[in-house]
Design an enzyme around this catalytic site. Structure first.
Site, PDB file in Angstrom:
ATOM      1  N   SER A 135     -16.569 -89.900 -79.401  1.00 36.76           N
ATOM      2  CA  SER A 135     -17.270 -88.973 -80.284  1.00 36.76           C
ATOM      3  C   SER A 135     -17.959 -87.884 -79.461  1.00 36.76           C
ATOM      4  O   SER A 135     -17.295 -87.102 -78.800  1.00 36.76           O
ATOM      5  CB  SER A 135     -18.260 -89.731 -81.173  1.00 36.76           C
ATOM      6  OG  SER A 135     -18.531 -88.996 -82.339  1.00 36.76           O
ATOM      7  N   LYS A 189     -34.607 -76.954-102.761  1.00 33.15           N
ATOM      8  CA  LYS A 189     -35.337 -77.348-101.563  1.00 33.15           C
ATOM      9  C   LYS A 189     -35.271 -78.849-101.302  1.00 33.15           C
ATOM     10  O   LYS A 189     -35.212 -79.287-100.144  1.00 33.15           O
ATOM     11  CB  LYS A 189     -36.803 -76.914-101.681  1.00 33.15           C
ATOM     12  CG  LYS A 189     -37.645 -77.194-100.441  1.00 33.15           C
ATOM     13  CD  LYS A 189     -37.146 -76.404 -99.248  1.00 33.15           C
ATOM     14  CE  LYS A 189     -38.030 -76.640 -98.040  1.00 33.15           C
ATOM     15  NZ  LYS A 189     -37.519 -75.921 -96.854  1.00 33.15           N
TER      16      LYS A 189
END
Length: 334
Positions: A135, A189
């Site tokens: 990764s 938000k």
């Protein structure tokens, strides 16, 4: 006739005992203070280049270890390490990678620092993948001109993930309801920021995080395509499924150039640098703050300093930190 010398005064046994104890305490204190000073120096000092193997060549090959989780501290260490050798660049650089990945941004920053160093100095880079270079660890390795992986190593895991806990079920059990209110002008938000509600596939939370994940994945795929020019776009896309590869599988699929150990990577680095015949002189960069277990016993830091803050403010900070979406280039075995 001179008068006789007075008889010597007898020293009591307690005086001898107390004197011995005092001298012992003094010596232990001096040793402890010197060792503690060494610890403090190692913590505040920058990366240090140390000898690794003597050689017959004037120039050198430098090993840069990248061990453990890739985070902001790791990115800062790599940047400082590269700066420390810029004034006297080596003939070649070997990345010794033992990492299962880490943060998306930190991995990309390390890759950026390595690309800058390579462009400014022209120094060839060889990656030596240890037990795990997957990764984010593989993400960094793509900058190398040649990649080795040890016989028992694993690599690949090209993909991106995010883990965000939700505590709605727990709060319901204890009878607590959390209300999150946002301003009228920013209705989105709390999207992907609210750990007090259960996420369901297809809702705004999933859509937002999936969009971020896809963007990070596209970046990873681009990095692989740029670094592994031996792969076609179709091959790179097929390999970028998050799958983990053994060393031999990685070589067969073109993600790694050869199966080999650190010694092979050093030899290859010297060859790419066209160093004169003979054994190359090799150094390794030590990470600052790396101290031995014995130094931890002599350190003045108390265990309580590592205890979590369980006050109301501390718990609130922990909840907010848990709610942060962190995208990771991290290996996950299923």
């Amino acid at each position: 006739m001179y008068p006789p010398y007075p008889p010597p005064k007898k020293t009591s046994i307690w005086t001898k005992v107390f004197g011995s104890v005092f001298l012992s305490i003094l010596l232990v204190s001096i040793v402890a203070n010197v060792y503690q000073a060494f610890i403090i120096k190692s913590l505040i000092a920058g990366p240090t280049e140390r000898p690794y193997a003597d050689g017959t060549t004037d120039n050198r090959v430098v090993i840069l270890p990248i061990n453990g989780t890739i985070n902001d501290d790791m990115a800062g260490y790599v940047r400082a390490a590269l700066r420390s050798i810029e004034a006297d660049p080596p003939a070649a650089l070997v990345l010794r990678i033992n990492s299962g990945g880490g943060g998306v941004t930190a991995s990309d920053q390390i890759l950026h620092h390595l690309k800058e160093f390579k462009a400014e100095t022209g120094v060839p880079i060889v990656a030596s993948c240890g037990g795990v270079a997957a990764s984010g660890g593989y993400y960094i390795a793509t900058v190398a001109d040649h990649i080795y992986c040890e016989e028992t190593g694993i690599t690949g895991s090209i993909g991106v993930m995010a883990q965000v806990p939700t505590v709605e079920g727990l709060l319901q059990k204890v009878g607590v309801e959390m209300n999150v209110i946002v301003a009228d002008g920013s209705p989105s938000k709390d999207t992907a920021n609210n750990i007090f509600t259960t996420w369901e596939e297809g809702d705004a939370n999933y859509e937002t995080v999936t969009r971020l994940l896809n963007s990070a994945y596209d970046r990873f795929l681009q990095v692989v395509k740029e670094g592994r020019t031996n792969l076609t776009e179709a091959q790179a896309e097929q390999l970028a499924s998050g799958r983990v590869f053994t060393a031999e599988e990685a070589v067969a699929n073109g993600l790694v150039d050869e199966v080999g150990y650190l010694s092979a990577a050093i030899t290859k680095a010297a060859s790419l640098a066209q160093m004169p015949a003979g054994e190359p002189r090799v150094t390794v960069i030590s990470r600052p703050g790396s101290i031995s277990p014995l130094s931890l016993l002599l350190s003045s830091e108390t265990p309580s300093a590592a205890l979590p803050d369980l006050s109301a403010g501390g718990l609130r900070d922990m909840a907010e930190e848990l709610g942060e979406v962190r995208l990771s280039y991290r290996m996950v075995l299923k």
